[in-house]
Design a protein around this motif. Structure first.
Motif, PDB file in Angstrom:
ATOM      1  N   GLU A   2       0.827  -1.197   0.000  1.00  0.00           N
ATOM      2  CA  GLU A   2       0.000   0.000   0.000  1.00  0.00           C
ATOM      3  C   GLU A   2       0.870   1.260   0.000  1.00  0.00           C
ATOM      4  O   GLU A   2       2.022   1.225   0.381  1.00  0.00           O
ATOM      5  CB  GLU A   2      -0.897   0.026   1.237  1.00  0.00           C
ATOM      6  CG  GLU A   2      -1.937  -1.069   1.258  1.00  0.00           C
ATOM      7  CD  GLU A   2      -2.842  -0.941   2.463  1.00  0.00           C
ATOM      8  OE1 GLU A   2      -3.445   0.138   2.637  1.00  0.00           O
ATOM      9  OE2 GLU A   2      -2.932  -1.909   3.217  1.00  0.00           O
ATOM     10  N   PHE A   4       0.843   5.322   1.397  1.00  0.00           N
ATOM     11  CA  PHE A   4       0.219   6.364   2.217  1.00  0.00           C
ATOM     12  C   PHE A   4       0.751   7.690   1.705  1.00  0.00           C
ATOM     13  O   PHE A   4       1.955   7.908   1.684  1.00  0.00           O
ATOM     14  CB  PHE A   4       0.561   6.193   3.696  1.00  0.00           C
ATOM     15  CG  PHE A   4      -0.035   7.268   4.568  1.00  0.00           C
ATOM     16  CD1 PHE A   4      -1.337   7.160   5.017  1.00  0.00           C
ATOM     17  CD2 PHE A   4       0.702   8.390   4.910  1.00  0.00           C
ATOM     18  CE1 PHE A   4      -1.906   8.156   5.804  1.00  0.00           C
ATOM     19  CE2 PHE A   4       0.152   9.384   5.706  1.00  0.00           C
ATOM     20  CZ  PHE A   4      -1.159   9.267   6.153  1.00  0.00           C
ATOM     21  N   GLN A  21      -4.177   3.871   8.776  1.00  0.00           N
ATOM     22  CA  GLN A  21      -4.206   2.690   7.918  1.00  0.00           C
ATOM     23  C   GLN A  21      -5.285   1.703   8.344  1.00  0.00           C
ATOM     24  O   GLN A  21      -5.576   0.756   7.621  1.00  0.00           O
ATOM     25  CB  GLN A  21      -2.840   1.988   7.928  1.00  0.00           C
ATOM     26  CG  GLN A  21      -1.769   2.686   7.124  1.00  0.00           C
ATOM     27  CD  GLN A  21      -2.116   2.725   5.655  1.00  0.00           C
ATOM     28  OE1 GLN A  21      -2.409   3.776   5.107  1.00  0.00           O
ATOM     29  NE2 GLN A  21      -2.100   1.589   4.997  1.00  0.00           N
ATOM     30  N   TRP A  23      -4.954  -0.234  10.895  1.00  0.00           N
ATOM     31  CA  TRP A  23      -4.272  -1.378  11.493  1.00  0.00           C
ATOM     32  C   TRP A  23      -4.529  -1.459  12.989  1.00  0.00           C
ATOM     33  O   TRP A  23      -4.386  -2.518  13.583  1.00  0.00           O
ATOM     34  CB  TRP A  23      -2.775  -1.314  11.231  1.00  0.00           C
ATOM     35  CG  TRP A  23      -2.408  -1.427   9.778  1.00  0.00           C
ATOM     36  CD1 TRP A  23      -3.226  -1.724   8.724  1.00  0.00           C
ATOM     37  CD2 TRP A  23      -1.118  -1.227   9.205  1.00  0.00           C
ATOM     38  NE1 TRP A  23      -2.531  -1.726   7.552  1.00  0.00           N
ATOM     39  CE2 TRP A  23      -1.221  -1.422   7.812  1.00  0.00           C
ATOM     40  CE3 TRP A  23       0.120  -0.895   9.737  1.00  0.00           C
ATOM     41  CZ2 TRP A  23      -0.134  -1.311   6.953  1.00  0.00           C
ATOM     42  CZ3 TRP A  23       1.201  -0.789   8.880  1.00  0.00           C
ATOM     43  CH2 TRP A  23       1.076  -0.995   7.497  1.00  0.00           C
ATOM     44  N   VAL A  66       3.222  -0.709   4.242  1.00  0.00           N
ATOM     45  CA  VAL A  66       2.838   0.544   3.588  1.00  0.00           C
ATOM     46  C   VAL A  66       4.105   1.345   3.320  1.00  0.00           C
ATOM     47  O   VAL A  66       5.038   1.325   4.120  1.00  0.00           O
ATOM     48  CB  VAL A  66       1.836   1.363   4.439  1.00  0.00           C
ATOM     49  CG1 VAL A  66       2.439   1.843   5.720  1.00  0.00           C
ATOM     50  CG2 VAL A  66       1.265   2.525   3.645  1.00  0.00           C
TER      51      VAL A  66
END
Length: 70
Positions: A2, A4, A21, A23, A66
């Motif tokens: 991913e 960011f 995120q 998470w 990420v």
């Protein structure tokens, strides 16, 4: 992996990144997993909760990854 996007910000704090995120459910939960050594930045365990994550750094937690981009 991913991505960011920092948009116009110079950095994002590690605990905030985990929360953004999705998470971790909260900033408190993010700080706990960071303190426990469960989060890596560029392959190294990071225990500073407010570590400034900048362009090009990679963060991983529980098999999720990420990359931060400016």
């Amino acid at each position: 992996m991913e991505i960011f996007n920092l948009e116009s910000h110079p950095h994002v704090e590690l605990c905030d990144l985990l929360k953004f995120q999705g998470w971790c459910d909260s900033g408190g939960a993010a700080k706990e997993v960071i303190a426990e050594g469960q989060v890596k930045v560029n392959g190294q365990v990071e225990t500073r909760k407010r570590c400034k994550i900048v362009d090009g750094q990679k963060v991983s937690y529980k098999g999720m990854n990420v990359t931060v981009k400016a």
